[in-house]
Design an enzyme around this catalytic site. Structure first.
Site, mmCIF file in Angstrom:
data_model
loop_
_atom_site.group_PDB
_atom_site.id
_atom_site.type_symbol
_atom_site.label_atom_id
_atom_site.label_comp_id
_atom_site.label_asym_id
_atom_site.label_seq_id
_atom_site.Cartn_x
_atom_site.Cartn_y
_atom_site.Cartn_z
ATOM 1 N N HIS A 142 0.832 -1.204 0.000
ATOM 2 C CA HIS A 142 0.000 0.000 0.000
ATOM 3 C C HIS A 142 0.873 1.262 0.000
ATOM 4 C CE1 HIS A 142 1.091 -0.804 4.136
ATOM 5 N NE2 HIS A 142 1.002 0.500 4.350
ATOM 6 N N THR A 162 3.491 5.689 -3.400
ATOM 7 C CA THR A 162 4.620 5.621 -4.338
ATOM 8 C C THR A 162 5.670 4.565 -3.973
ATOM 9 O OG1 THR A 162 5.640 7.376 -3.016
ATOM 10 C CG2 THR A 162 4.553 8.058 -5.059
ATOM 11 N N ARG A 163 6.382 4.126 -4.993
ATOM 12 C CA ARG A 163 7.581 3.302 -4.841
ATOM 13 C C ARG A 163 8.610 3.770 -5.869
ATOM 14 N NH1 ARG A 163 4.756 1.814 -1.269
ATOM 15 N NH2 ARG A 163 4.425 -0.263 -0.425
ATOM 16 N N LYS A 202 9.289 12.386 0.819
ATOM 17 C CA LYS A 202 9.419 11.097 1.519
ATOM 18 C C LYS A 202 10.895 10.723 1.621
ATOM 19 C CE LYS A 202 7.584 6.839 -0.093
ATOM 20 N NZ LYS A 202 6.319 6.102 -0.323
ATOM 21 N N HIS A 246 16.217 2.225 5.306
ATOM 22 C CA HIS A 246 15.968 0.914 4.696
ATOM 23 C C HIS A 246 16.041 -0.223 5.727
ATOM 24 C CE1 HIS A 246 15.592 -2.016 1.594
ATOM 25 N NE2 HIS A 246 16.846 -2.378 1.567
ATOM 26 N N CYS A 294 4.538 0.580 7.181
ATOM 27 C CA CYS A 294 4.588 -0.461 6.148
ATOM 28 C C CYS A 294 5.505 -1.559 6.688
ATOM 29 C CB CYS A 294 5.145 0.158 4.860
ATOM 30 S SG CYS A 294 4.940 -0.846 3.390
ATOM 31 N N LYS A 353 8.828 -2.900 -7.627
ATOM 32 C CA LYS A 353 9.161 -2.630 -9.034
ATOM 33 C C LYS A 353 9.188 -3.903 -9.866
ATOM 34 C CE LYS A 353 13.229 -1.091 -7.446
ATOM 35 N NZ LYS A 353 13.201 -1.784 -6.125
HETATM 36 C C1 LIG Z 1 8.044 1.576 3.290
HETATM 37 C C2 LIG Z 1 8.310 0.695 2.121
HETATM 38 C C3 LIG Z 1 8.962 1.220 1.021
HETATM 39 C C4 LIG Z 1 9.250 0.417 -0.070
HETATM 40 N N1 LIG Z 1 9.855 0.972 -1.138
HETATM 41 C C5 LIG Z 1 10.031 0.252 -2.261
HETATM 42 C C6 LIG Z 1 10.514 0.862 -3.426
HETATM 43 O O1 LIG Z 1 10.776 2.049 -3.439
HETATM 44 N N2 LIG Z 1 10.641 0.095 -4.529
HETATM 45 C C7 LIG Z 1 10.324 -1.215 -4.548
HETATM 46 O O2 LIG Z 1 10.488 -1.842 -5.584
HETATM 47 N N3 LIG Z 1 9.857 -1.835 -3.439
HETATM 48 C C8 LIG Z 1 9.694 -1.131 -2.313
HETATM 49 N N4 LIG Z 1 9.173 -1.710 -1.188
HETATM 50 C C9 LIG Z 1 8.942 -3.152 -1.166
HETATM 51 C C10 LIG Z 1 7.636 -3.588 -1.798
HETATM 52 O O3 LIG Z 1 6.602 -2.683 -1.479
HETATM 53 C C11 LIG Z 1 7.344 -5.012 -1.318
HETATM 54 O O4 LIG Z 1 8.443 -5.843 -1.664
HETATM 55 C C12 LIG Z 1 6.097 -5.586 -1.962
HETATM 56 O O5 LIG Z 1 4.998 -4.719 -1.778
HETATM 57 C C13 LIG Z 1 5.787 -6.949 -1.353
HETATM 58 O O6 LIG Z 1 4.575 -7.411 -1.890
HETATM 59 P P1 LIG Z 1 3.907 -8.775 -1.434
HETATM 60 O O7 LIG Z 1 2.802 -9.000 -2.404
HETATM 61 O O8 LIG Z 1 4.953 -9.822 -1.284
HETATM 62 O O9 LIG Z 1 3.370 -8.516 0.050
HETATM 63 P P2 LIG Z 1 2.013 -7.832 0.581
HETATM 64 O O10 LIG Z 1 1.735 -6.589 -0.123
HETATM 65 O O11 LIG Z 1 2.116 -7.780 2.055
HETATM 66 O O12 LIG Z 1 0.890 -8.857 0.164
HETATM 67 C C14 LIG Z 1 0.633 -10.041 0.867
HETATM 68 C C15 LIG Z 1 -0.862 -10.163 1.010
HETATM 69 O O13 LIG Z 1 -1.189 -11.436 1.532
HETATM 70 C C16 LIG Z 1 -2.307 -11.276 2.346
HETATM 71 N N5 LIG Z 1 -2.422 -12.420 3.244
HETATM 72 C C17 LIG Z 1 -1.548 -12.766 4.220
HETATM 73 N N6 LIG Z 1 -1.996 -13.843 4.900
HETATM 74 C C18 LIG Z 1 -3.181 -14.192 4.329
HETATM 75 C C19 LIG Z 1 -4.122 -15.207 4.607
HETATM 76 N N7 LIG Z 1 -3.964 -16.080 5.619
HETATM 77 N N8 LIG Z 1 -5.218 -15.294 3.835
HETATM 78 C C20 LIG Z 1 -5.418 -14.400 2.818
HETATM 79 N N9 LIG Z 1 -4.563 -13.414 2.528
HETATM 80 C C21 LIG Z 1 -3.456 -13.294 3.271
HETATM 81 C C22 LIG Z 1 -2.010 -9.974 3.078
HETATM 82 O O14 LIG Z 1 -3.141 -9.411 3.694
HETATM 83 C C23 LIG Z 1 -1.426 -9.132 1.966
HETATM 84 O O15 LIG Z 1 -2.406 -8.353 1.319
HETATM 85 C C24 LIG Z 1 8.872 -0.939 -0.072
HETATM 86 C C25 LIG Z 1 8.200 -1.475 1.029
HETATM 87 C C26 LIG Z 1 7.910 -0.668 2.134
HETATM 88 C C27 LIG Z 1 7.199 -1.275 3.295
HETATM 89 O O1 LIG Z 2 13.538 -0.652 -3.798
HETATM 90 C C1 LIG Z 2 13.822 0.527 -3.768
HETATM 91 O O2 LIG Z 2 14.148 1.116 -4.777
HETATM 92 C C2 LIG Z 2 13.761 1.271 -2.435
HETATM 93 C C3 LIG Z 2 14.857 2.215 -2.245
HETATM 94 C C4 LIG Z 2 16.105 1.638 -1.749
HETATM 95 C C5 LIG Z 2 15.888 0.744 -0.635
HETATM 96 C C6 LIG Z 2 14.848 -0.248 -0.932
HETATM 97 N N1 LIG Z 2 13.639 0.350 -1.357
#
Ligand SMILES: Cc1cc2nc3c(=O)[nH]c(=O)nc-3n(C[C@H](O)[C@H](O)[C@H](O)COP(=O)(O)OP(=O)(O)OC[C@H]3O[C@@H](n4cnc5c(N)ncnc54)[C@H](O)[C@@H]3O)c2cc1C
Ligand SMILES: O=C(O)[C@@H]1CCCCN1
Length: 387
Positions: free
Chosen positions: A47, A50-51, A269, A273, A316, A349
């Site tokens: 959520h 931006t990323r 922002k 990390h 997050c 990304k």
């Molecule tokens: C502050 C922050 C900044 C970031 N910045 C960057 C960035 O600049 N660039 C970049 O590339 N990446 C960035 N990232 C990383 C990136 O956002 C994550 O790697 C990515 O969103 C992970 O996605 P996911 O689908 O694995 O996890 P999630 O988005 O957590 O999705 C997992 C989903 O599974 C669901 N779930 C869990 N258990 C169950 C269950 N039992 N039953 C049903 N559903 C379930 C959860 O509710 C959730 O919706 C950042 C992350 C954060 C927190």
């Molecule tokens: O994936 C990215 O680009 C951002 C910035 C660098 C640290 C990790 N999260």
């Protein structure tokens, strides 16, 4: 086929599960995407507004995957008729001979990513209002930019739905029965499929415990800090201020990164990390602020145009592996269960390519990229492995 029978079930509608479901539906598979919370939600990792997206990486394999990834993001923009990417460039700053800075620089140059190197004498002309650390080098990945995260998640889920995919939100998975046909039980239904994909973000190990597997994953809470510009617009996207990554610096061990002011007018922002360990269901009880102190010191020193007290703090979570590389693999004991986990704070990304790879693993196709850096097996050689 009964309405509760599917070719594939994907658990978790974050960016990785949503893109996996999208690729499975594109391959003509009857696919169910299950999400524990009502969508959209702000309790996982995908959520927020931006990323950063970038080709700049310390390892070639990520840079090489990003090449196709940019095309897949552009394809989704077309399919959903929505703008998801804004090019800003990414400035990497760090000690000229520091390990991480050199890794970034070498990967960029080796892979012929378009870059601009800023010499100390010209730095402030191109990047005003930033105090460069003495001895820091500066290189810009000009392909990099901002992805509109919430909008992207909605777009990919929308296209999945349009392709005939089924999304059931507000349905927490409470049991998984393994076998040639996998049975998945939620609070309100029982579903069956030939294959299962687990992309549960910070809850990965909770889900995997139903399959007798645990991965060495650490869940940390990130304080997502926005800092007020003393003069609004100083670091604005409209003034072509880039995203940035500060590698080694005196404030802390991990990188500091930022995005130009854009989504909240007058606020930039800047985040650390790393964060403190948390239970994903108790995220808001984790109230550590040492990371904010690190950021305040850094901002005071290097970004004099920002008020060094955060104006907005959102939350997050990262799910971090010991080497900070993803897990993209087949379950070691159940070949029809595919796992995408441990995105270690940099996975957004890669969503389109992670989805494509997890889809290929599910369908038994040869993966488009070498998946050896992402195998579960790599943890087995670690003495303190939780496997
Ligand atoms: C502050 C922050 C900044 C970031 N910045 C960057 C960035 O600049 N660039 C970049 O590339 N990446 C960035 N990232 C990383 C990136 O956002 C994550 O790697 C990515 O969103 C992970 O996605 P996911 O689908 O694995 O996890 P999630 O988005 O957590 O999705 C997992 C989903 O599974 C669901 N779930 C869990 N258990 C169950 C269950 N039992 N039953 C049903 N559903 C379930 C959860 O509710 C959730 O919706 C950042 C992350 C954060 C927190
Ligand atoms: O994936 C990215 O680009 C951002 C910035 C660098 C640290 C990790 N999260």
């Amino acid at each position: 086929m009964a309405s509760r029978d599917f070719d594939c079930i994907v658990i978790g509608a974050g960016i990785q599960g949503s893109f996996t479901a999208y690729h499975l539906a594109k391959s003509g598979r009857k696919t169910l995407l299950l999400e524990q919370f009502v969508l959209p939600h702000s309790r996982g990792s995908s959520h927020g507004q931006t990323r950063i997206t970038r080709k700049a990486y310390e390892q070639d394999f990520y840079t090489q995957m990003m090449e196709e990834c940019y095309q897949l993001w552009a394809q989704l923009e077309k399919e959903a008729n929505v703008k998801l990417y804004r090019r800003t460039g990414l400035l990497i700053m760090g000690p000229e001979n520091g390990r991480d800075f050199l890794l970034f620089k070498n990967t960029l140059l080796k892979n012929k990513v378009p870059t601009v190197t800023l010499e100390p004498s010209e730095f402030s002309q191109h990047i005003p209002h930033v105090n460069r650390n003495p001895g820091d080098g500066a290189i810009v990945d000009t392909t990099a930019g901002v992805l509109y995260a919430d909008r992207a998640l909605k777009a990919v889920q929308g296209v999945f739905h349009r392709l005939g995919g089924v999304i059931k939100d507000g349905e927490k998975v409470i049991d998984i029965q393994t076998g040639p046909v996998v049975t998945v039980t939620t609070a309100s239904g029982v579903y069956k499929a030939k294959s299962l994909v687990i992309t549960a973000g910070p809850w990965a190990n909770r889900l995997l415990s139903h399959t007798n597997l645990q991965l060495p994953l650490q869940v940390v809470k990130i304080n997502v800090c926005y800092w007020r510009e003393k003069i609004p617009g100083t670091y604005s996207v409209t003034k072509r201020f880039p995203c940035f990554i500060q590698t080694e610096c005196k404030e802390g061990k991990y990188h500091i990164y930022g995005l130009p002011s854009n989504e909240y007018p007058g606020l930039m922002k800047v985040c650390y990390h790393m964060g403190s360990e948390t239970d994903p269901d108790e995220r808001d009880r984790q109230t550590d602020r040492w990371d904010i102190d690190i950021l305040s010191h850094y901002i005071t020193r290097c970004f004099p145009g920002l008020v060094p007290i955060p104006a907005v703090v959102e939350s997050c979570m990262y799910t971090v592996t010991p080497d900070h590389h993803f897990v993209l693999d087949r379950h070691p004991s159940h070949s029809n269960i595919i796992i995408g986990a441990g995105f270690s704070g940099h996975g957004f990304k890669f969503g389109p390519i992670v989805g494509k790879l997890l889809c290929e693993l599910t369908l038994g196709l040869v993966p488009s990229y070498d998946l050896s850096p992402f195998k579960i097996q790599r943890f087995l050689s670690q003495p303190k492995s939780a496997l």
